[in-house]
Each structure stands twice: as C-alpha cells, then as structure tokens.
Design an enzyme around this catalytic site. Sequence first.
Site, PDB file in Angstrom:
ATOM      1  N   GLY A 203       0.821  -1.206   0.000  1.00  0.00           N
ATOM      2  CA  GLY A 203       0.000   0.000   0.000  1.00  0.00           C
ATOM      3  C   GLY A 203       0.855   1.256   0.000  1.00  0.00           C
ATOM      4  N   GLY A 205       0.332   5.909   0.091  1.00  0.00           N
ATOM      5  CA  GLY A 205      -0.538   7.074   0.103  1.00  0.00           C
ATOM      6  C   GLY A 205       0.194   8.281   0.634  1.00  0.00           C
ATOM      7  N   GLY A 206       0.163   9.372  -0.127  1.00  0.00           N
ATOM      8  CA  GLY A 206       0.846  10.587   0.305  1.00  0.00           C
ATOM      9  C   GLY A 206       2.333  10.353   0.507  1.00  0.00           C
ATOM     10  N   SER A 207       2.805  10.613   1.699  1.00  0.00           N
ATOM     11  CA  SER A 207       4.231  10.457   2.006  1.00  0.00           C
ATOM     12  C   SER A 207       4.530   9.113   2.672  1.00  0.00           C
ATOM     13  CB  SER A 207       4.670  11.597   2.931  1.00  0.00           C
ATOM     14  OG  SER A 207       3.833  11.655   4.072  1.00  0.00           O
ATOM     15  N   LYS A 209       4.399   4.664   2.733  1.00  0.00           N
ATOM     16  CA  LYS A 209       4.349   3.395   2.015  1.00  0.00           C
ATOM     17  C   LYS A 209       4.214   2.283   3.051  1.00  0.00           C
ATOM     18  CE  LYS A 209       7.327   4.991  -1.769  1.00  0.00           C
ATOM     19  NZ  LYS A 209       8.625   4.802  -2.482  1.00  0.00           N
ATOM     20  N   VAL A 210       3.486   1.236   2.687  1.00  0.00           N
ATOM     21  CA  VAL A 210       3.308   0.106   3.590  1.00  0.00           C
ATOM     22  C   VAL A 210       3.874  -1.150   2.919  1.00  0.00           C
ATOM     23  CG1 VAL A 210       1.690  -1.269   4.933  1.00  0.00           C
ATOM     24  CG2 VAL A 210       1.226   1.159   4.546  1.00  0.00           C
ATOM     25  N   LYS A 224       4.759   0.378   8.091  1.00  0.00           N
ATOM     26  CA  LYS A 224       4.467   1.668   7.456  1.00  0.00           C
ATOM     27  C   LYS A 224       5.695   2.558   7.558  1.00  0.00           C
ATOM     28  CE  LYS A 224       0.466   3.846   7.768  1.00  0.00           C
ATOM     29  NZ  LYS A 224      -0.679   4.672   8.236  1.00  0.00           N
ATOM     30  N   ASP A 318     -13.369  10.053  10.473  1.00  0.00           N
ATOM     31  CA  ASP A 318     -13.103   9.732   9.066  1.00  0.00           C
ATOM     32  C   ASP A 318     -13.258   8.227   8.832  1.00  0.00           C
ATOM     33  OD1 ASP A 318     -12.449  10.151   6.389  1.00  0.00           O
ATOM     34  OD2 ASP A 318     -10.308   9.855   6.741  1.00  0.00           O
TER      35      ASP A 318
END
Length: 526
Positions: A203, A205-207, A209-210, A224, A318
């Site tokens: 995965g 997202g943004g800054s 990584k997983v 992460k 959220d």
Amino acid sequence: MDEEESTERQMQIAMLCQRLAKMKKLYTDDDTDYINKAISSNSPDTCRTLLTSLERKGNPQTDPGLLSKLIDGYTRVFSSMPLGKYGQSESYAKMLVRFAELKAIQDVNDAQASFDIARSHCKDFAFVHIAYAQFELLQGNIKKCTSILQKAFEMNAKPRRVLEAAVRNLNTVIFLSQTPTSAFSNESITIKGKQFFIFKMIGRGGSSKVYQVFDQKKHVYALKYVNLEEADAQAVESYKNEIEHLNHLQQYSDQIIKLYDYEITSSYIYMLMECGHLDLNTWLRNRKSVNPLDRKCYWRNMLEAVHTIHKHGIVHSDLKPANFVIVDASLKLIDFGIANRIQPDVTSIMKDSQVGTLNYMPPEAIKDTSSNGKPGSKISAKGDVWSLGCILYCMTYGKTPFQNITNQISKIHAIIDPSHEIDFPDVPEKDLLDVLKRCLVRNPRERISISELLDHPYLQLQPQPEPGTDYKACAGDLKRILNELAALQSPNSIARAASNLARMCNSGRKLDVSECVKTSSQTLWK
C-alpha cells in the site's frame, strides 16, 4: 501393583487434591464475579465479553494465576452451556478457540485435543480452522497446517474468502521459510536494532508506504514507512497522532490493529504493525453482494472497535471501508490519522477544517460553522455512527447513500437537506433495515448510539436468558477432575470420593468448593 506404580499413583492423586484445594482460592477473589456473571447470563456473547475483560487484567502468557483462572472459567462456562446446544454460536466457537490457545500455554497436547473439539463441533466457522492451522504452523507442522485448511474447504466453512486468504498467507510463510534470508539482504529495514526484510509493497498514500516484511524468525508484519521530508507539518502531526492512539487503544480491544513497535526520527517514521489480508474497501469492490452472515459479523467488529475508542474519549471522524482491514476472520480499525480527543465533560468539538470522505461524512460535519463565522466542522461520537451507517448501507446495497450524485456541490446539499429522502430499498432482514434508518438520521441528537447498536436485535444471535435460572457453580470443574481420578483405575477409597463428589455435583444445590475439598480429602486418605 509394584511399589513404583503405587508411588506414582499417590503422586497423581496428591496433585489432583491440590488442584481441588486451589479451586477455593481461585473462586473467592474479585475475579469470580466475571465468571459467575458469565455463567448466569446463559448467553455465549456475554460469556465471551466477560471472559475477555478478565483476560485484559493481565497477561496469561506471564501470569500463571490468571491463566489458571481463565482456563477454569472457560471450563465452567462450557459445563453450563453444552456444545450440543450452543455449538452453532459464533461467540461460543470463539471461546472454544481461545480456550485451546490458552491450553497451548500449558500443554501442547491438551491444546491439540481442544482444537479438535472446536473444529469437530463448530466446523462451519472458518476462523476455527484457521486458528488450529496457525497453532500447528507455530509448532512447525506445515503439512498438518495445510491439511487443516484443505479440510476446511471440504467442510464448506464460511466465509470462504477468509480461508482463501489464510491459504495465501500460508503460501507466503512456506515461501519465506524455504528462502534463505540472504536472498533479501539488499532490501531490509532496521527498527531499534531489529532487522526486517521487505517482501513486497502492499500500500501507499501521500508520504507513506506500507510493506509486508518478515523478521529473522520468518514472522510476517506490515511496516508503514513515512518520509517526513515529503510530509507537511499537519501530516507529520497526524502520523504521530496515529501512533499515540494505537499505542493506547490496542490493549482494550481485539478490533484495533496491533502496533508492535515504532521509531521516529527527524527524517522518517517506522510503524511495525499486525499484517492483515486486505482492507474492507478492496473486499467490497471485489464482490457483487455481501453474505448476510459476513455483513453481520463485520458490523459487530466495527461497532466494537468504535465503541472502544469512544469509551476512551476519541472520535475518529473519518470512518470509511479503507480504514478497516481483515485480519483472519474479523475486521480491525487501522487508521487514526485525524482522530480527535474529546474531553469527558463535552459532547462535541469544532475542527478548523472539514477533513474526511464526503460519501461517509455526517451532515453536521459539513454544515456547521464556528462561533467566529469561519468555516468549521463539528465532530462528535454520533458523527462516527453516521459514517458507520454509510458503510453498512454500502455492504447492503452495494453503494453509499449519496453515491449516485456525482456533482460534489449537489451531493453536499443532499447530505444536509432534511427534505432529501434517503432511499432504503426493502431487504429480508427487517432488523438490518431498522439499523440503517436509525444510523442515517440527520439530527445527531436523534441518531442511535453505538451502545444501542450493540444491543440492537440485529446482532442478537442467541435468545435472551430466562430470569431466575440457577446453575451449579463448580460442577464442570469437579466432574473434569473426577474423570481424571477414574482414569487412574483408583482403589475403593478414590471410588468413594468420586461417588461423594458426584452426588454433590448432581444434587441440584449450589456447591461450596471448600466443602468439596474437605469431603474429597477425607475420603481419599482414609
């Protein structure tokens, strides 16, 4: 009988008498309340909740006293609630699995027998087979682990996709176990001196990584990685917020993803976490419809997770499918980036900006403004209920309530407009329809609460207990010990003790442990 056999038998009898004596101590402290309430409830759901609460008072891995209480507690519950009657209950099946896992701490052979019982009587639940397979895998029995999962498919255990995910994970473990660590030596990450080898990215997202990683012992984790040089101040704060919440909450619920370790420097953040199969968003996207049992189980998981964070003064604000990940047979909450703490004496707070996903955002978070007239977003626990309702709506109808409205401005107006009616097509489960309608009420004061949702008939899988039901407090424990005494092919004195205790167990009156110990000891040593 020779002298050696006689001595061994006397030692076994003495040990059993000691266990009887310990029962009095076990059931005279405050923890007795958990077990007695569990038994008197006549409800597998309640029993599991209370025994789980008892377990959270310590660590059975390192506390022999707590381990003994838990094992005896589960034994008493099973004696009061027979397999034949309750074996089809999911909570009962989960108790059988947890009992086997606890037995594994004491004796591997006992654990195998307990897993066999769970699998034979609760074969419809995929998580039972998976737990047994994981147990065998930890013992190094890959062949038996594989066999258990194959038989689970043959038994048509549900959900099938969970079994498929377990097989994929097993294949990963087998691959890792057969691959020399040196083959991954060029791609590794070190956290506080411990080296983890990167298997693949799962995965981003943004800054952040997983990665799926494994350690020297081939245990698999999710890691992460956050590049702080690419993140703004608000993003950095959200990641630190996430660590704080995960650190605090995971001890209170199994539905919160586990954070094993983390490291924060001036240039990066590492978070070593439990590795799930896939997130709920991906799972929903890959199917046309959701099985009613899967929907109900996942709904309970989500409610339990959110109920936990609310009890600790945290509003998520959220909630969406991507923030829940499937781990074995249940959903776990994974993301707390923009979650906020609310003080005990207030019911809601204002945020400086609207942050969230529009399809799951409650009306009050969109339309409210702060006292100085600047745009703001009001968040509260009831806002999380709306978001959960949108997720359940999606699991029921394959889309969110306002998903068909593609224009963002029109969608915002529809969400906040009381005259815009939400469509609730008829479904066979009337309780489900009631839950959806009570979650998606625009006025947060009239919206149902998490506690009410957990008590809603939609989740009541078992009939409620009948008032005035009485149970024999220790009959299960005593009968189990009597069976062990009988296995010794005991002489007449032991037979008399067994007879006396059996009469006490079957007399219908509440048993006094000290009386049992006294009676059995006097008879045994005549």
